[in-house]
Design a protein around this motif. Structure first.
Motif, PDB file in Angstrom:
ATOM      1  N   LEU A  45       0.826  -1.197   0.000  1.00  0.00           N
ATOM      2  CA  LEU A  45       0.000   0.000   0.000  1.00  0.00           C
ATOM      3  C   LEU A  45       0.867   1.256   0.000  1.00  0.00           C
ATOM      4  O   LEU A  45       1.773   1.403   0.818  1.00  0.00           O
ATOM      5  CB  LEU A  45      -0.930   0.013   1.203  1.00  0.00           C
ATOM      6  CG  LEU A  45      -1.991   1.101   1.040  1.00  0.00           C
ATOM      7  CD1 LEU A  45      -3.314   0.507   0.577  1.00  0.00           C
ATOM      8  CD2 LEU A  45      -2.141   1.922   2.300  1.00  0.00           C
ATOM      9  N   VAL A  46       0.543   2.148  -0.910  1.00  0.00           N
ATOM     10  CA  VAL A  46       1.224   3.442  -0.949  1.00  0.00           C
ATOM     11  C   VAL A  46       0.443   4.352  -0.009  1.00  0.00           C
ATOM     12  O   VAL A  46      -0.702   4.703  -0.279  1.00  0.00           O
ATOM     13  CB  VAL A  46       1.229   4.022  -2.373  1.00  0.00           C
ATOM     14  CG1 VAL A  46       2.068   5.296  -2.431  1.00  0.00           C
ATOM     15  CG2 VAL A  46       1.752   2.990  -3.374  1.00  0.00           C
ATOM     16  N   THR A  47       1.052   4.689   1.113  1.00  0.00           N
ATOM     17  CA  THR A  47       0.308   5.448   2.128  1.00  0.00           C
ATOM     18  C   THR A  47       0.162   6.905   1.690  1.00  0.00           C
ATOM     19  O   THR A  47       0.979   7.419   0.918  1.00  0.00           O
ATOM     20  CB  THR A  47       1.032   5.391   3.488  1.00  0.00           C
ATOM     21  OG1 THR A  47       2.375   5.849   3.306  1.00  0.00           O
ATOM     22  CG2 THR A  47       1.059   3.984   4.037  1.00  0.00           C
ATOM     23  N   PRO A  48      -0.901   7.574   2.183  1.00  0.00           N
ATOM     24  CA  PRO A  48      -1.115   8.965   1.824  1.00  0.00           C
ATOM     25  C   PRO A  48       0.118   9.814   2.154  1.00  0.00           C
ATOM     26  O   PRO A  48       0.746   9.613   3.190  1.00  0.00           O
ATOM     27  CB  PRO A  48      -2.317   9.373   2.680  1.00  0.00           C
ATOM     28  CG  PRO A  48      -3.048   8.095   2.927  1.00  0.00           C
ATOM     29  CD  PRO A  48      -1.991   7.044   3.031  1.00  0.00           C
ATOM     30  N   GLY A  49       0.427  10.733   1.249  1.00  0.00           N
ATOM     31  CA  GLY A  49       1.589  11.592   1.448  1.00  0.00           C
ATOM     32  C   GLY A  49       2.861  11.046   0.818  1.00  0.00           C
ATOM     33  O   GLY A  49       3.883  11.714   0.815  1.00  0.00           O
ATOM     34  N   THR A  50       2.790   9.835   0.301  1.00  0.00           N
ATOM     35  CA  THR A  50       3.979   9.220  -0.292  1.00  0.00           C
ATOM     36  C   THR A  50       4.073   9.590  -1.765  1.00  0.00           C
ATOM     37  O   THR A  50       3.077   9.510  -2.484  1.00  0.00           O
ATOM     38  CB  THR A  50       3.913   7.691  -0.157  1.00  0.00           C
ATOM     39  OG1 THR A  50       3.779   7.369   1.220  1.00  0.00           O
ATOM     40  CG2 THR A  50       5.151   7.033  -0.741  1.00  0.00           C
ATOM     41  N   GLU A  51       5.274   9.987  -2.182  1.00  0.00           N
ATOM     42  CA  GLU A  51       5.457  10.303  -3.597  1.00  0.00           C
ATOM     43  C   GLU A  51       5.995   9.073  -4.315  1.00  0.00           C
ATOM     44  O   GLU A  51       6.920   8.415  -3.857  1.00  0.00           O
ATOM     45  CB  GLU A  51       6.428  11.470  -3.743  1.00  0.00           C
ATOM     46  CG  GLU A  51       6.355  12.092  -5.126  1.00  0.00           C
ATOM     47  CD  GLU A  51       7.483  13.066  -5.389  1.00  0.00           C
ATOM     48  OE1 GLU A  51       7.797  13.862  -4.491  1.00  0.00           O
ATOM     49  OE2 GLU A  51       8.038  13.012  -6.502  1.00  0.00           O
ATOM     50  N   LEU A  52       5.352   8.768  -5.428  1.00  0.00           N
ATOM     51  CA  LEU A  52       5.773   7.586  -6.191  1.00  0.00           C
ATOM     52  C   LEU A  52       5.561   7.902  -7.668  1.00  0.00           C
ATOM     53  O   LEU A  52       4.452   8.261  -8.067  1.00  0.00           O
ATOM     54  CB  LEU A  52       4.925   6.374  -5.777  1.00  0.00           C
ATOM     55  CG  LEU A  52       5.265   5.060  -6.484  1.00  0.00           C
ATOM     56  CD1 LEU A  52       6.585   4.501  -5.982  1.00  0.00           C
ATOM     57  CD2 LEU A  52       4.153   4.038  -6.262  1.00  0.00           C
ATOM     58  N   GLY A  53       6.627   7.761  -8.431  1.00  0.00           N
ATOM     59  CA  GLY A  53       6.515   7.998  -9.875  1.00  0.00           C
ATOM     60  C   GLY A  53       6.006   9.390 -10.194  1.00  0.00           C
ATOM     61  O   GLY A  53       5.215   9.564 -11.119  1.00  0.00           O
TER      62      GLY A  53
END
Lengths: 339, 824
Positions: free
Chosen positions: B95-103
């Protein structure tokens, strides 16, 4: 009279006018000549003194004539030369200048080095039997090494040689060791064409067979080639590799002091000690042809490299396809000494 | 072959850092083709445990409720991923948690269809760690506590791309590569864990094909065993699903796509140990029997597990189950009785690909493990016929350790047991792999030193070979070497010499030169090559540009050029314009000439091979187009037949050859040429090819405007005899003669008659006037020639008259007339 003559000489401004003056004074019937002719009528004591006087006049006139003649001749020549002047800065006739293909030039460089070392230079057929291209070179029909050389097969079961190595076999069948040869020629691979790959290209193959030939001899030979190609400080590096027709096998690279860019190791080709199965295959073929088995127990080395790659590196050619496009704007650049 | 650095490091704890490995691999003969960083994921990507998954009404979305660990607590997301439907509780997601930057995107909390969507459940592709993008990344239940950052389980790594030559089958695995690396560097190797060894008999009956198979094509008559080692073990109680993350990670970094526990475990063992295995759903393996068949089921269609269909050939090895019959023995299996129904019971094409029948599914709970050693040649033959290139056959055809199957089966059993499977303790082990294992090799230190030209102590050789796993014995300088079972490439002492040199270091090889005097049979072998070089130099000096052109042609091109239809045809042409080999050089030259601008002079030559019906032969082709020198502010030199012929004459003269053209007429004219401008080249008096003007219709078809002139000569050119001649100092005597002959009599024929009667005194014949018109009569032509005579002494009328009269008589004998001019 001398005074008059000299005035007339000075006044003469053409060779014809000068000739007339000459005739008038010193010609066969000239005034001076006549006076000299009249000397005989004088008494002997006068005759000598008078003769000397006339001679002085004659010599002065003759000298003036000669000088004037020289001046006029020079002036005439100068005028002629002036009239012949050409604007040498205009171009001459645009006659053709020929040249050799860059691959030939690289072959000439390489082969020149090997000729100096006593190698014979041979060529062989481009359409080859499977046996010579693969089996005899220790690549049986089931061998995965065949995947390394994608092959153009012919409908009659033969193939386009994938390397110049079949000439190792053909040459050994026909000749006796010790031997030193290089083979030049076209080879073919079933390969899509791009900037560094072609379905047709060239190879130079080397083969030395004798007794007690060692891998150090191989390395020294490649080093000699490297010095010939890249100068006295060129170095050679061997790394283990695999070619089914040699054992041990190696890839060789040459350290290139690039005058125009980054110096680096150039992977130039493969090499190794002739595999005993190759000698056996040669002897089998010799036996079939009624010749003696003489290769088993010999040692030797073989090497191969691609002139295209050397040409691309040496001349800075960016794309292998330039070699067979025969574009006059490209081919016309390979003249004289190149860099 | 791709392998993560961390895997090698685990097997060789003292392995130097990646930055130092490139020269190491190169000197091992396993150069690195690439070194790539494999990144991890941001810290905000965590493992979460699914509590429930239920459809969101009137959408295709699934509401997933999950536990994100003590820090984050319980949340929901709305997911559109197909594999989110019906997710079992306990399954874990990335899970990509809220606030995480990805791509380049930052994920937050949204509301979708009344569901709070807290971050995003991501696929491997979205996470940047794999290719899978068809659904979210699934992680098996209990992999780690909820809330664990994924990067703790999937750290960044470096992937090495190792180039492996076909002989080094032994390094096509983590263990194999580490073994060679450890030996090369002299470091300690930690073998991967062994699985539980089998005790007792297995549950599956296995029959192998008869020994001593001979393949139809194999002219050497080699006997082959289709399968000489087969191990079958069984594991029950499995719950198929995602494999452990560490396994998925290693598969992914090695370039394989994770599928499910059973398939991944099988692939993992192949990557770790080098042994390809097959997994069958035991519920589908009829009668608990497996037959490795050879030559059965010919012509049948078999569907593989990937959906492909293959027709069985006469020499294929198949894996069959016991469907429709009990296989009591090999003999029974090979009997004609009880043949099963078409296509049924085929579990796989041995060592290449599994069948649709018996393949593992998500529901599979019990498996049969096959770990076997198959004949490399048989497998390669089948795989290449079927066009199948699988990771398994890639290894088998290069040579898998014949003793490896039990170890691989045990390891696979161990991995499945760790994942909750219940292995049967026994194993079925059949076959005798000993003939596939290389036997001992006898050599001496001296033999190796002499071949290498390098001094290495025999003691060091023993050490090197021992490090490589060989059993080394022998007294003093003698070496008796038994290679390890995995080094199926070591057969002869030269192979050992290479290993010794490789581990001692190729960099240590000294440089010397061979000292030998070549055998007399080699003297003069360069002659043909030297002649070609001379031709090239002469022609380029005369202004010709050398070309090198493609050997390929097509029927269409040959037709266009009117040359012989190509008979040497490619089985596998690459493009429609390259289907066969050329039968003449000039079409290539015409194409090359097409690269020159309109009106631009082209003066080309090529030395190349052609492939007419008569066999491969070598030709010299010449071409001229355009003016010899273009007109500028002054007159140029126009091109034309005479200029071209003149250049070829110069070429011949520079080559020391005599050169003549014989006029060709009618059927004799090559199809390439203008019917009125064509000649046969006589080189040193021998026919050597043709020269003329290109036929205008061919020129038009090749898009060439204006005249083109061609010559094509066979190589080697006929040799001439050469001897020094002392030049005569005597003056020449000249006679002029006009020959009046029908206009179709060529100059060459007239000269031939004059020379034939001219004897030794005739030095030269030169034309100075060619006239047609009323004075010589319609259809006639007058050719006036100057005849030059010279002898050792000054010639008198009495010397010349008989010769001159004989020449006149010879002309008249042809039916031609002469007009004698006053002597010059």
């Amino acid at each position: 009279m001398q005074q008059e003559a000299l005035q007339e000489i000075t006044a003469a401004d053409t060779l014809e006018a000068l000739q007339a003056v000459k005739t008038k004074y010193v010609g066969k019937k000239g005034l001076i000549t006549q006076q000299l002719g009249g000397l005989g009528q004088l008494p002997p004591e006068e005759r000598k003194a008078r003769g000397a006087e006339i001679n002085v006049v004659r010599q002065a006139i003759q000298a003036a004539l000669d000088e004037k003649e020289g001046t006029l001749k020079r002036a005439a020549l100068d005028a002629k030369l002036r009239s012949e002047a050409v604007d040498v800065t205009l171009p001459g006739l645009g006659l053709p200048s020929g040249g050799l293909h860059p691959i030939t030039r690289v072959y000439d460089d390489l082969i020149g080095i090997y000729r100096q070392m006593g190698y014979a230079v041979v060529e062989g057929p481009e359409v080859e039997e499977e046996h010579y291209n693969f089996e005899a070179l220790n690549v049986p029909w089931y061998h995965p090494a065949r995947d390394l050389q994608d092959t153009f097969w012919l409908e009659d079961g033969r193939l386009l040689r994938t390397h110049t190595s079949p000439m190792q076999i053909r040459y050994m069948v026909d000749h006796e060791p010790p031997l030193k040869i290089v083979v030049r020629g076209k080879v073919y691979r079933y390969e899509a064409t791009d900037a560094t790959h072609e379905s047709m290209f060239h190879q130079l193959e080397g083969l030395v067979v004798g007794e007690g030939i060692s891998m150090a001899d191989l390395k020294g030979t490649i080093a000699e080639m490297a010095r010939g190609l890249y100068g006295p400080s060129a170095k050679v590096r061997f790394q283990p590799s695999y070619y089914p027709f040699v054992e041990p096998g190696a890839d060789f690279a040459v350290y290139w002091d690039n005058p125009r860019g980054e110096s680096k190791w150039l992977e130039l080709g493969g090499c190794g000690m002739v595999h005993p199965n190759v000698f056996k295959a040669v002897d089998d073929l010799r036996e079939q042809a009624g010749k003696d088995r003489i290769y088993e127990g010999m040692t030797g080395f073989a090497f191969g490299l691609g002139p295209e790659r050397i040409a691309m590196l040496k001349y800075g050619i960016p794309d292998i396809r330039y070699f067979y496009a025969n574009d006059p704007k490209v081919m016309g650049q390979f003249r004289g000494e190149l860099g | 072959m791709n392998i993560p650095y961390s895997w090698l490091k685990e097997l060789i704890p003292a392995l130097p850092p990646v930055s130092e490995l490139e020269p190491v691999f190169a000197n091992m003969g396993l150069p690195l083709e690439g070194v790539e960083d494999a990144p991890s994921v941001p810290a905000g990507v965590i493992l979460v445990e699914v509590l429930s998954a239920e459809p969101i009404p009137e959408t295709k979305l699934t509401k997933i409720t999950f536990d994100a660990g003590p820090e984050h607590g319980q949340h929901t997301i709305a997911s559109g991923a197909p594999n989110a439907v019906g997710l079992a509780a306990g399954t874990m997601l990335a899970l990509v948690t809220p606030g995480t930057e990805l791509g380049g995107m930052t994920y937050g909390v949204r509301e979708m269809h009344g569901v709070e969507s807290w971050g995003m459940a991501a696929s491997e592709k979205e996470l940047g760690i794999g290719e899978q993008n068809a659904g979210v990344m699934l992680i098996r239940a209990g992999e780690a506590p909820a809330g664990t950052p994924l990067r703790d389980l999937w750290p960044e790594d470096t992937v090495l791309d190792v180039e492996v030559t076909p002989n080094r089958a032994d390094v096509l695995s983590a263990l194999g590569l580490a073994r060679d690396l450890a030996a090369f560097l002299g470091l300690e190797l930690r073998e991967p864990p062994a699985g539980p060894a089998a005790a007792g008999a297995g549950e599956i009956a296995v029959s192998l094909p008869p020994k001593g198979l001979v393949l139809e094509r194999d002219t050497t008559g080699t006997y082959r065993d289709g399968c000489d080692h087969f191990v079958a073990r069984t594991v029950a109680g499995l719950q198929n699903g995602p494999s452990p993350l560490w396994m998925q990670r290693r598969l992914t970094l090695s370039g394989m796509r994770p599928r499910d526990l059973i398939v991944d475990a099988s692939n993992y063992v192949m990557l770790e140990l080098g042994q390809p295995t097959a997994m069958y759903d035991r519920a589908e393996v009829q009668g608990d029997q497996i037959l490795v068949s050879f030559g059965l089921r010919q012509g049948e269609e078999v569907r593989d597990l990937l959906g492909g269909t293959h027709t069985v050939g006469q020499e294929d090895l198949l894996i069959l189950d016991g469907r429709d019959r009990g296989i009591s023995s090999v003999a029974a299996a090979f009997g004609s009785a009880g043949q099963p129904k078409e296509g049924q019971g085929v579990l796989g094409i041995a060592g290449i690909v599994g069948g649709e029948h018996g393949h593992v599914t998500a529901q599979t709970s019990s498996v049969v493990i096959e770990a076997a050693h198959f004949d490399p040649v048989l497998l390669r033959r089948t795989a290449s016929r079927l066009g199948l290139k699988t990771d398994a056959v890639y290894r088998f055809e290069r040579g898998v350790d014949p003793l490896l199957p039990p170890r691989a089966a045990d390891r696979l059993v161990g991995l499945l047991a760790e994942a909750g499977g219940q292995p049967h303790p026994g194993a079925t082990v059949v076959g005798d792999p000993s003939p596939s294992i290389p036997g001992p090799i006898e050599t001496t230190g001296d033999q190796i030193r002499t071949l290498l030209g390098m001094h290495i102590d025999t003691a060091e050789m023993r050490g090197i070979l021992t490090r490589l796993g060989c059993a080394v014995s022998g007294e003093g300088d003698a070496l008796t070497v038994k290679p390890p079972s995995w080094r199926v490439d070591l057969h002869i002492w030269q192979d050992l010499a290479e290993e010794v040199a490789r581990l001692h270091g190729y960099t240590e090889l000294p440089e010397s030169l061979p000292t030998l005097r070549v055998h007399s049979s080699n003297v003069g072998a360069s002659q043909a090559s030297e002649r070609r070089d001379a031709l090239r130099r002469t022609l380029s000096g005369l202004g010709f540009q050398e070309t090198v052109t493609y050997t390929f042609t097509s029927n269409e091109e040959a037709g266009k050029a009117r040359t012989e239809v190509p008979g040497v045809r490619l089985q596998n042409p690459m493009t429609a314009d390259r289907t066969s080999l050329r039968t003449a050089l000039y079409p290539s030259l015409l194409k090359a000439a097409g690269n020159y601008g309109k009106g631009e002079r082209a003066l080309l030559f090529e030395i190349g091979r052609i492939f007419p019906a008569g066999g491969e032969t070598e030709r010299l082709g010449l071409l001229m187009r355009g003016d010899l020198a273009a007109r500028t502010y002054q007159d140029g030199v126009q091109g034309g037949f005479s200029v071209f012929k003149g250049l070829v004459q110069s070429f011949a003269a520079a080559s020391g050859a005599s050169f003549e053209l014989r006029q060709l007429r009618g059927d004799e004219v090559p199809a390439a040429l203008h019917p009125g401008i064509a000649g046969e080249v006589l080189w040193n008096g021998q026919p050597a090819g043709w020269l003329g003007a290109l036929h205008p219709e061919i020129a038009a078809d090749f898009g060439l405007k204006g005249d083109t002139f061609l010559a094509e000569l066979s190589l080697p050119l006929p040799a001439g005899e050469w001897a020094f001649r002392d030049p005569s100092r005597a003056p020449a005597a000249l006679r002029d003669l006009a020959v009046i002959a029908p206009a179709d009599v060529s100059y060459g024929e007239i000269v031939g008659v004059l020379k034939g009667a001219g004897g030794e005194l005739l030095e030269q014949v030169e034309p100075f006037d060619v006239y047609t018109g009323e004075q010589v009569g319609a259809g006639n032509r007058s050719v006036a020639v100057r005849l030059t005579y010279r002898g050792a002494k000054t010639l008198t009328e009495e010397d010349i008259d008989p010769v001159f009269n004989a020449q006149i008589d010879a002309v008249k004998a042809q039916g031609w007339a002469v007009r004698q001019k006053a002597e010059g």
